[in-house]
Scaffold this active site. Structure first.
Site, mmCIF file in Angstrom:
data_model
loop_
_atom_site.group_PDB
_atom_site.id
_atom_site.type_symbol
_atom_site.label_atom_id
_atom_site.label_comp_id
_atom_site.label_asym_id
_atom_site.label_seq_id
_atom_site.Cartn_x
_atom_site.Cartn_y
_atom_site.Cartn_z
ATOM 1 N N SER A 206 79.136 80.451 -39.368
ATOM 2 C CA SER A 206 78.545 81.847 -39.205
ATOM 3 C C SER A 206 77.418 81.837 -38.285
ATOM 4 O O SER A 206 76.732 81.033 -38.189
ATOM 5 C CB SER A 206 77.904 81.726 -40.769
ATOM 6 O OG SER A 206 77.308 83.086 -40.841
ATOM 7 N N LYS B 255 79.140 86.505 -39.514
ATOM 8 C CA LYS B 255 77.890 86.615 -39.268
ATOM 9 C C LYS B 255 77.370 86.887 -40.824
ATOM 10 O O LYS B 255 77.763 87.505 -41.711
ATOM 11 C CB LYS B 255 77.338 87.892 -38.591
ATOM 12 C CG LYS B 255 75.807 88.050 -38.300
ATOM 13 C CD LYS B 255 75.240 87.104 -37.971
ATOM 14 C CE LYS B 255 73.710 87.235 -38.092
ATOM 15 N NZ LYS B 255 72.760 85.838 -37.944
ATOM 16 N N GLY B 256 76.129 86.539 -41.099
ATOM 17 C CA GLY B 256 75.450 86.642 -42.357
ATOM 18 C C GLY B 256 75.465 88.091 -42.860
ATOM 19 O O GLY B 256 74.995 89.061 -41.925
ATOM 20 N N ASN C 57 74.897 82.233 -47.827
ATOM 21 C CA ASN C 57 73.828 81.587 -47.300
ATOM 22 C C ASN C 57 72.560 81.693 -48.063
ATOM 23 O O ASN C 57 72.026 82.841 -48.289
ATOM 24 C CB ASN C 57 73.648 82.260 -46.060
ATOM 25 C CG ASN C 57 72.335 81.886 -45.422
ATOM 26 O OD1 ASN C 57 71.471 80.833 -45.372
ATOM 27 N ND2 ASN C 57 72.062 82.642 -44.271
ATOM 28 N N CYS D 28 69.118 80.234 -45.302
ATOM 29 C CA CYS D 28 68.539 80.834 -43.866
ATOM 30 C C CYS D 28 67.174 80.835 -44.019
ATOM 31 O O CYS D 28 66.389 81.458 -44.607
ATOM 32 C CB CYS D 28 69.077 82.239 -43.763
ATOM 33 S SG CYS D 28 68.633 82.888 -42.153
ATOM 34 N N LYS E 83 76.099 77.248 -49.343
ATOM 35 C CA LYS E 83 75.880 76.466 -47.724
ATOM 36 C C LYS E 83 74.500 76.059 -48.159
ATOM 37 O O LYS E 83 73.472 76.863 -48.442
ATOM 38 C CB LYS E 83 75.753 77.640 -46.719
ATOM 39 C CG LYS E 83 75.522 76.798 -45.302
ATOM 40 C CD LYS E 83 75.813 77.810 -44.238
ATOM 41 C CE LYS E 83 75.713 77.357 -43.005
ATOM 42 N NZ LYS E 83 75.901 78.289 -41.916
ATOM 43 N N GLY F 189 76.934 71.025 -38.069
ATOM 44 C CA GLY F 189 75.849 70.557 -37.852
ATOM 45 C C GLY F 189 76.087 69.696 -36.504
ATOM 46 O O GLY F 189 76.559 68.505 -36.595
HETATM 47 C C1 LIG Z 1 72.717 82.124 -33.447
HETATM 48 C C2 LIG Z 1 72.630 81.548 -34.902
HETATM 49 C C3 LIG Z 1 73.078 82.379 -35.705
HETATM 50 C C4 LIG Z 1 73.230 81.894 -37.036
HETATM 51 N N1 LIG Z 1 73.333 82.846 -38.071
HETATM 52 C C5 LIG Z 1 73.780 82.356 -39.525
HETATM 53 C C6 LIG Z 1 74.030 83.200 -40.597
HETATM 54 O O1 LIG Z 1 73.893 84.578 -40.325
HETATM 55 N N2 LIG Z 1 74.105 82.461 -41.712
HETATM 56 C C7 LIG Z 1 74.380 81.345 -41.994
HETATM 57 O O2 LIG Z 1 74.641 80.811 -42.999
HETATM 58 N N3 LIG Z 1 74.314 80.449 -40.729
HETATM 59 C C8 LIG Z 1 73.900 80.864 -39.498
HETATM 60 N N4 LIG Z 1 73.620 79.998 -38.628
HETATM 61 C C9 LIG Z 1 73.766 78.435 -38.909
HETATM 62 C C10 LIG Z 1 75.002 77.942 -38.539
HETATM 63 O O3 LIG Z 1 76.071 78.420 -39.150
HETATM 64 C C11 LIG Z 1 74.947 76.508 -38.760
HETATM 65 O O4 LIG Z 1 74.837 76.332 -40.073
HETATM 66 C C12 LIG Z 1 74.156 75.744 -37.779
HETATM 67 O O5 LIG Z 1 73.867 76.376 -36.562
HETATM 68 C C13 LIG Z 1 74.442 74.323 -37.629
HETATM 69 O O6 LIG Z 1 75.731 73.949 -36.870
HETATM 70 P P1 LIG Z 1 75.567 73.677 -35.501
HETATM 71 O O7 LIG Z 1 74.685 72.634 -35.035
HETATM 72 O O8 LIG Z 1 77.267 73.465 -35.088
HETATM 73 O O9 LIG Z 1 75.361 74.886 -34.738
HETATM 74 C C14 LIG Z 1 73.406 80.459 -37.431
HETATM 75 C C15 LIG Z 1 73.215 79.507 -36.170
HETATM 76 C C16 LIG Z 1 73.220 79.892 -35.048
HETATM 77 C C17 LIG Z 1 72.780 78.938 -33.635
#
Ligand SMILES: Cc1cc2nc3c(=O)[nH]c(=O)nc-3n(C[C@H](O)[C@H](O)[C@H](O)COP(=O)(O)O)c2cc1C
Ligand code: FES
Lengths: 291, 314
Positions: free
Chosen positions: B17, B41-42, B123, B126, B161, B239
């Protein structure tokens, strides 16, 4: 938008710390418009994000594009060490470019420092289409003046330096008033204070000149939605904005600046905006103070 | 794989997301139909403008973001995308955020029974929204309460999450599982910050941001490993996934699937490539499914109940 392998053909330092690199990337060169950008990834380790670069020039005939950048961090430092024949990955062309009104004969381009890269391709496009171009360029001192050898002869090129070592002593925006009556449209890129000053000047322009705005021939014409290509084409001033980016395709909402209608994605709605789409008081660029 | 209540994924590679928009943005350069699922997206009840810029910056082996849940609100999301999603083979899981239990419930009610919505990911973690998200994720009673309320409101597959910003994740994970979640995803971003170049103040417009990318993988691995030993529902690891080794690590630590997030920004084609690489890896090992790869690093290697429902067929 495409993901392409781009081969470095030529790389040189054109100003202290500023580089001009030409890449072979026919797919990008064919579709690029002035104001658009590419999102670049090198074979660098340890960096998780791509780096966005304006398309400085594009030549569909030779299949090349160029980028002009300052060495500011690890990504750009890595790029300066790239050798001709080596390849990088480019995503592009991205974003909305400048919108030139087909009736505009006289284009005023205003660039501060590296902002010249954002309007450089517009010079070529405008001359190709038979328009006249005045380019106003501002920088700190003589050592940073963009070489006129990199510009076509047809351009009227004026320089302002902070210390007066070349051209006008003072801000590049000081030079604008002289051309505001001549110009049909203006296009700018540079530091936020410069753009903000320009936006302020343009807001008072109609009053000073008492002129009708382009595209309002009959009873004001059809209303166009703000932010649409048509609305931007009718705006006297378009500005290319900068912001840190994640995806560069509109997915992450990381690159916004503040518009009068709320957040605007620089990578998608921009990088080029009409000056009156932007909430200048609320907008903070990279590394500047955010409200 | 059936993640619960009929959420069947054809492969265990999802996109996280916030990093893949609504699935449409990358469609020019990614064959999205080959993804296991897309987490959008959230999404909140009402439109949100999000935080003041700048919102992202690169950090050592990672990045910080403080988007602040910018989204057009659930009604607009459904209007703009649901019909399109319904025509896709790839399931779309709607990531839901809120500031109260009632917010979550109302959003989920609107999603219930809408064609094109394959599931919900809550989520509750956040770290960007001051008063909202954080409380649910760090308090096991609040986390259980929101999970229970949403569970009652919908028959949609429900993933919750987890946030890494807690001292001990295990009681929270157990409480969420007991409250009726079908699966857990872990982890959301770690709370962090960066300074302006001239050190005159915080860089991000919101001061704080969420850290993601390779830098957080060890934290995610630890949390998946801990949670896998205390819950009996599937875990989706998130992650710092940047390659097949990360996928294999998370499976070994007890996850049944992984989400790719930040790495997409550098290489949008990575998730689909990982599908192929995982299939090839299974072939090399003579495996008919990925199931034997799950939980191999867990102590005792028994009771890896989290592998329930893992039946990918390449
Ligand atoms: C720009 C950005 C926006 C994010 N927006 C959300 C969101 O709206 N809702 C959510 O649950 N996680 C959000 N996340 C978290 C990611 O879904 C994920 O849990 C986190 O980035 C860790 O994974 P990664 O290291 O592969 O990025 C966001 C992450 C990034 C980088
Ligand atoms: S950089 Fe991701 S939306 Fe613009």
């Amino acid at each position: 938008m495409q993901l392409v392998d781009a081969e470095l053909q030529e790389s040189r330092q054109i100003l202290p710390g500023q580089w001009l690199q030409q890449y072979h990337a026919p797919a990008l060169a064919a579709g690029a418009r002035a104001g658009q950008f590419v999102h670049v990834r090198g074979d660098w380790s340890g960096l998780v994000l791509r780096r966005p670069f304006t398309i400085n020039t594009a030549d569909p005939v030779t299949g090349t594009i160029s980028i002009h950048f300052r060495e500011v961090g690890r990504g750009t430092a890595w790029l300066t060490r790239l050798r001709p024949g080596e390849r990088i990955d480019m995503l592009g062309p991205l974003g909305q470019g400048f919108q030139v009104d087909p009736r505009s004969r006289h284009l005023l381009l205003v660039a501060g420092g590296l902002g010249i890269a954002d309007v450089r391709l517009l010079v070529d496009e405008a001359l190709r289409d038979g328009r006249q171009v005045v380019l106003l360029y501002g920088c700190r001192d003589a050592s940073e003046v963009y070489p006129s050898s990199l510009l076509p002869d047809e351009v009227e090129y004026l320089v302002a330096t902070d210390d007066g070592s070349v051209g006008h002593k003072g801000f590049v925006t000081d030079l604008v008033l002289e051309y505001e009556a001549w110009a049909d449209q203006a296009f700018a890129c540079g530091p936020l204070p410069m753009l903000r000053t320009l936006a302020g000047l343009v807001a008072g322009r109609k009053g000073r000149l008492g002129v009708a705005t382009l595209g309002r021939k009959r009873g004001g014409g059809r209303p166009v939605p703000p932010g649409s290509p048509a609305a931007r084409r009718r705006s006297f001033l378009q500005v290319a904005m900068e912001q840190n980016m994640g995806c560069a395709v509109g997915a992450c909402l990381g690159c916004v600046i503040w518009g009068v209608d709320g957040p605007q994605r620089v990578c998608r709605e921009g990088p080029v905006f009409a000056y009156d789409e932007i909430d200048w008081d609320a907008t903070a660029g990279p590394g500047t103070h955010a409200q | 794989m059936d993640l619960g209540r009929g959420l069947r994924l054809r492969n265990p590679l999802l996109v996280a997301s916030g990093t893949f928009g609504y699935g449409v943005e990358y469609a020019d350069v990614v064959d999205i139909e080959r993804l296991g699922a897309i987490c959008c997206k959230g999404t909140t009840l009402r439109p949100r403008q999000g935080n003041r810029p700048p919102r992202v910056t690169e950090t050592p082996a990672g990045m910080l973001n403080s988007i602040g849940l910018q989204n057009p609100g659930v009604d607009a999301v459904l209007e703009r995308y649901a019909a399109q999603w319904a025509g896709w083979r790839v399931p779309v899981i709607v990531n839901v955020a809120g500031e109260s239990i009632e917010d979550y419930v109302q959003v989920v009610r609107k999603l219930d029974l809408v064609p094109g919505i394959a599931g919900v990911e809550l989520n509750i973690s956040c770290p960007n929204v001051g008063k909202g998200g954080l409380q649910f994720a760090i308090d096991q009673d609040a986390a259980a309460a929101v999970t229970r309320a949403v569970r009652r409101a919908t028959e949609l597959p429900l993933i919750v999450k987890l946030s890494p910003n807690v001292a001990d994740i295990r009681p929270i994970a157990v409480a969420i599982a007991d409250a009726g979640a079908d699966a857990l995803s872990a982890i959301n971003t770690l709370s962090g910050m960066a300074l302006r170049r001239d050190r005159s103040g915080p860089f991000l417009g919101n001061t704080y941001g969420g850290l993601s990318g390779p830098a957080i993988k060890p934290v995610a691995l630890r949390i998946v490993y801990e949670v896998a030993q205390v819950v009996g529902i599937p875990i989706i690891a998130i992650g710092g996934v940047t390659g097949l080794d990360d996928v294999l690590d998370f499976l070994a630590a007890g996850a049944v699937a992984v989400q790719v997030g930040t790495a997409i920004f550098a290489d949008p084609t990575l998730p689909v490539r990982l599908v192929d690489e995982l299939t090839a890896e299974c072939g090399r090992r003579g495996l008919a499914s990925y199931r034997p790869l799950v939980g191999t690093a867990l102590p005792g290697r028994t009771g890896a109940a989290s592998s329930r429902g893992v039946e990918y067929r390449p």
